[in-house]
Design an enzyme around this catalytic site. Structure first.
Site, PDB file in Angstrom:
ATOM      1  N   CYS A  31     108.580  21.805   8.280  1.00  0.00           N
ATOM      2  CA  CYS A  31     108.964  21.561   9.564  1.00  0.00           C
ATOM      3  C   CYS A  31     110.170  21.056   9.428  1.00  0.00           C
ATOM      4  O   CYS A  31     110.310  19.638   8.908  1.00  0.00           O
ATOM      5  CB  CYS A  31     108.047  20.818  10.110  1.00  0.00           C
ATOM      6  SG  CYS A  31     108.216  19.789  11.595  1.00  0.00           S
ATOM      7  N   CYS A  34     110.683  17.661  11.173  1.00  0.00           N
ATOM      8  CA  CYS A  34     109.865  16.814  10.537  1.00  0.00           C
ATOM      9  C   CYS A  34     110.592  16.008   9.405  1.00  0.00           C
ATOM     10  O   CYS A  34     110.456  14.766   9.101  1.00  0.00           O
ATOM     11  CB  CYS A  34     108.478  17.233   9.613  1.00  0.00           C
ATOM     12  SG  CYS A  34     107.239  17.839  10.783  1.00  0.00           S
TER      13      CYS A  34
END
Length: 108
Positions: A31, A34
């Site tokens: 991600c 993230c």
């Protein structure tokens, strides 16, 4: 000290039984947002040591925790105090926005 990692087996001790407020970052290595917030959270963890604990949970490795705390998109954040979720938000943001969100929960 940077953000720590929690797993299903350590979540109880690291988060639910912690005396400090705990920000849990539900994330995954694939991600991009993230990965962007990771260094920001590490910096906040160092600056707030003793007032706030930051714990990262990899949702791919700990899907039962993601399900238990209704994580449907990442990065997702849950703020715990005395074992209860007291706050929640989703998405990458700059450091000052994290600090604004966390301010009401930080132990002083």
């Amino acid at each position: 000290m940077p953000a720590q990692t929690a797993t299903t087996s350590t979540f109880q001790a690291e988060v639910l039984q912690n005396e400090l407020p705990v920000l849990v970052d539900f994330w995954a290595p694939w991600c991009p947002p993230c990965r962007v917030v990771g260094p920001i959270l590490d910096q906040i963890a160092q600056e707030q040591a003793g007032n706030l604990k930051i714990v990262k949970v990899n949702v791919d490795e700990n899907p039962e925790l993601a399900q238990r705390y209704v994580v449907s998109s990442i990065p997702a954040f849950r703020i715990f105090n005395n074992g209860d979720v007291v706050g929640s938000f989703v998405g990458a943001m700059p450091k000052d926005a994290f600090e604004d969100r966390l301010a009401p929960y930080i132990a002083r």
